[in-house]
Design a protein around this motif. Sequence first.
Motif, short mmCIF file in Angstrom:
data_model
loop_
_atom_site.label_atom_id
_atom_site.label_comp_id
_atom_site.label_asym_id
_atom_site.label_seq_id
_atom_site.Cartn_x
_atom_site.Cartn_y
_atom_site.Cartn_z
N LEU A 1 1.01 -1.11 0.11
CA LEU A 1 0.08 0.04 0.00
C LEU A 1 0.93 1.21 0.17
O LEU A 1 0.55 2.14 -0.74
CB LEU A 1 -0.97 0.12 1.12
CG LEU A 1 -2.15 1.14 1.26
CD1 LEU A 1 -2.89 1.07 0.06
CD2 LEU A 1 -2.87 0.92 2.58
N TYR A 2 1.93 1.23 0.72
CA TYR A 2 3.00 2.42 0.80
C TYR A 2 3.55 2.58 -0.43
O TYR A 2 3.65 3.83 -1.30
CB TYR A 2 4.10 2.06 1.89
CG TYR A 2 5.26 3.00 1.78
CD1 TYR A 2 4.80 4.40 2.41
CD2 TYR A 2 6.36 2.81 1.19
CE1 TYR A 2 5.63 5.52 2.70
CE2 TYR A 2 7.22 3.92 1.25
CZ TYR A 2 7.07 5.19 1.87
OH TYR A 2 7.84 6.19 1.94
N GLN B 1 2.44 1.88 -3.57
CA GLN B 1 1.15 2.14 -4.37
C GLN B 1 0.74 3.57 -4.28
O GLN B 1 0.60 4.64 -5.00
CB GLN B 1 -0.09 1.23 -4.20
CG GLN B 1 0.34 0.05 -4.85
CD GLN B 1 -0.95 -0.99 -4.58
OE1 GLN B 1 -2.05 -0.53 -4.37
NE2 GLN B 1 -0.64 -2.35 -4.86
N THR B 2 0.80 4.07 -2.94
CA THR B 2 0.18 5.30 -2.51
C THR B 2 1.34 6.45 -2.87
O THR B 2 1.39 7.68 -3.33
CB THR B 2 0.22 5.43 -1.20
OG1 THR B 2 -0.78 4.48 -0.49
CG2 THR B 2 -0.39 6.83 -0.50
N CYS B 3 2.67 6.08 -2.71
CA CYS B 3 3.68 6.80 -3.06
C CYS B 3 3.79 7.11 -4.63
O CYS B 3 3.93 8.36 -5.23
CB CYS B 3 5.37 6.30 -2.89
SG CYS B 3 5.41 6.43 -1.00
N LEU C 1 0.89 9.43 -5.25
CA LEU C 1 1.29 11.01 -4.96
C LEU C 1 2.18 11.70 -5.86
O LEU C 1 2.21 12.67 -6.09
CB LEU C 1 1.96 10.79 -3.49
CG LEU C 1 1.02 10.76 -2.32
CD1 LEU C 1 1.72 10.36 -1.00
CD2 LEU C 1 -0.01 11.83 -2.19
#
Length: 148
Positions: free
Chosen positions: A129-130, A132-134, A137
């Motif tokens: 998730l980290y 993918q979120t990066c 962003l």
Amino acid sequence: MTGRRLPHLPSQGAELGNAAPFFPKLGDLAADTAGSGRVGVVVTLPGEDSATTYHLRPPGGGPAWSAPADGTTLRPVPAQVTHATLLPGRDAVYDPRARQSSVPMEFHLEDGSTREGALVLTAIDLERLYAQTCRLLDRNENVLSEDS
């Protein structure tokens, strides 16, 4: 023992549970537990047009089938989740014993209602998730810099 019949004991013929019987209305979705458990739209009610059973048809069309007039094989079809959002003002928590994180979520259903729940993540899930979120962003930042 008193020798009285206790209606809540299954050995004496009464069914357990306190759920109200399901009597679908015209147009309702119902799961028919007889046979394969298929889901259908109620197109005819018992007593309507001299029908003695419920008639259901697949949601996308197709041949109709019958279900008993007492509705014993019919169950309501719950509304499906369309999306989930973070619950405002609530923080994620980490449970070291379970080695899991829990993110408070609000689940939005197709009927317009919502339910609170949690997204439970293991350490590997958190890393994915980290990452993918990066990436998301970074894409957002690139779009913002192109717009200015």
